[in-house]
Design an enzyme around this catalytic site. Structure first.
Site, short mmCIF file in Angstrom:
data_model
loop_
_atom_site.label_atom_id
_atom_site.label_comp_id
_atom_site.label_asym_id
_atom_site.label_seq_id
_atom_site.Cartn_x
_atom_site.Cartn_y
_atom_site.Cartn_z
N ASP A 107 -1.32 2.32 8.52
CA ASP A 107 -1.11 2.44 9.96
C ASP A 107 -1.72 1.21 10.65
OD1 ASP A 107 -0.62 3.40 12.46
OD2 ASP A 107 -1.97 5.12 12.35
N LYS A 142 -9.88 1.24 -0.97
CA LYS A 142 -11.32 1.08 -0.75
C LYS A 142 -12.02 1.72 -1.95
CE LYS A 142 -14.72 -0.17 2.01
NZ LYS A 142 -15.06 -1.59 2.23
N ASP A 202 0.42 -2.57 11.89
CA ASP A 202 0.43 -3.03 13.29
C ASP A 202 -0.17 -4.42 13.41
OD1 ASP A 202 1.65 -0.79 14.23
OD2 ASP A 202 0.09 -0.25 15.68
N TYR A 217 -4.34 11.93 7.30
CA TYR A 217 -3.67 12.50 8.48
C TYR A 217 -3.17 13.92 8.23
CZ TYR A 217 -3.59 7.79 10.53
OH TYR A 217 -3.94 6.57 11.04
#
Ligand code: NAD
Length: 362
Positions: A248, A192, A252, A141
């Protein structure tokens, strides 16, 4: 010494839910010996209206002098049309950046009385208690270079950079290991590493750090498997730590296992334990001023603040037990109510939690 807490009510339902947090903190001071001083400041749309900026200098100074901050929520349609850098949400990004709040703590906890509210079967989620620690100020980000460009062959392409250095990984790692030490001692690092070099380094640093925390058992999962496990068998997790993008999405996803947005607290911490605490939900303009907002996510944010910034873990436990008690007694705000329930308002729910807390003192 008294703890200094900065209260940032924000917009729409923000002032109503923060008022309940104020009453809870006063109850903790009067009946349970908490030493706390509350200050108030503007953040978000109310700050734009009052001081011309979503994160005014006056708020920054008070924030820097505080031990912890409690935010209601910011934003609303009346500020949607103003220039981008004055939008309420910019105030939130600015305060995180100004105070170096890099560690986002997102618990997903399902109180037994609400097990039916989850989209998963009650037996899969009853008793769920996960903490996701998400890196908040780095990763894809924020990585440079980024942009949209036109290639020599005329095709346009969008690009971003996923970069983490060892300092960034170590500091979020320490926050996660410390949190796991205070809980069940299980930490799952999500990456990952089979595809991404940034994840390879992430895994290496987390593994090295684990030598400093012998009481914590570290495991690793690839993010695709972690997402699958979260919905297959979420109770296997205690604490999960991951980067900004994966966190993120996973936070959620974990949050929704609990069924209601009105129940979810969060924290953003700096390297010294100072934190900004807030409910995960927004300012809910659709129910603003109607005494309908669920204050429990905000009261649970107070519990997180007591535990993570004010070193008052025993009081944090008391607040969480009080919330559990009111739910077990059947108190429900409109967002939690099932058919046949008579919902209560914001203030009445706050009263019920304070009564449950006082009952513990008897
Ligand atoms: P929202 O979370 O405010 O509302 C979504 C839905 O959930 C609405 O129907 C609302 O009534 C309900 N809801 C939310 N909190 C509730 C509570 N405590 N009790 C009962 N019901 C609740 O999301 P949105 O509608 O997308 O956004 C509204 C505004 O909030 C926007 O301006 C957005 O930018 C802002 N926002 C702020 C934050 C923040 O301050 N951290 C986070 C998200 C959204």
């Amino acid at each position: 010494m008294s703890h200094k807490v900065l209260m940032l009510p924000g917009d729409h339902i923000g002032p109503d839910i923060v008022a309940e947090a104020d009453r809870l903190l006063h109850c903790l001071a009067d009946d349970f010996g908490l030493r706390v001083e509350l200050e108030y400041a503007h953040l978000g749309g109310c700050a734009v209206d009052a001081e011309g900026q979503p994160f005014p200098e006056s708020t920054r100074a008070l924030a820097q002098a505080s031990d912890a901050m409690l935010l209601g929520a910011v934003g609303g349609p009346e500020w949607d049309a103003i220039e981008r850098d004055k939008r309420p949400e910019r105030g939130l990004l600015a305060i995180r950046e100004a105070l170096g709040l890099f560690a986002n703590l997102r618990p997903a906890m399902l109180f037994p009385a609400l097990a039916e509210a989850s989209s998963l079967r009650a037996d899969v989620v009853a008793g769920l208690d996960i903490l996701i620690v998400r890196e908040l100020t780095g990763g894809i980000y924020f990585g440079q270079p980024r942009g949209i460009r036109t290639r020599d062959d005329g095709l346009r392409e969008g690009f971003n950079t996923l970069v983490y250095n060892t300092d960034e990984i170590e500091r979020i790692g320490h926050a996660a290991f410390a949190a796991a030490s205070r809980r069940q001692g299980q930490l799952c690092s999500v990456d990952k590493a089979n595809v991404l070099e940034s994840s390879e380094l992430w895994r290496e640093v987390m593994t090295d750090l684990s030598a400093q925390y012998p009481q914590v058992e570290l495991s690793h999962l690839y993010v695709d498997n972690a997402a699958m496990q979260l919905v297959r068998s979420p109770k296997q997790f205690d604490v999960m730590v991951t980067g900004n993008l994966f966190g993120d999405i996973l936070s959620d996803c974990a949050a929704m296992l609990t069924g209601s947005i009105g129940m979810l607290p969060s924290a953003a911490l700096d390297a010294n334990g100072r934190g900004l605490y807030e409910p995960v939900h927004g300012s809910a303009p659709d129910i603003s001023g109607q005494d309908r907002a669920n204050p429990l996510a905000t009261l649970l944010s107070v519990a997180m603040m007591l535990r993570h910034s004010l070193a008052e873990g025993a009081l944090a436990d008391r607040v969480e037990r009080a919330v559990e008690a009111v739910l077990a007694q059947g108190w429900r705000t409109a967002d939690l109510a099932a058919v046949g329930d008579t919902p209560v308002g914001t203030r009445a729910m706050g009263d019920a939690v304070i009564a449950a807390l006082r009952a513990q003192a008897d």
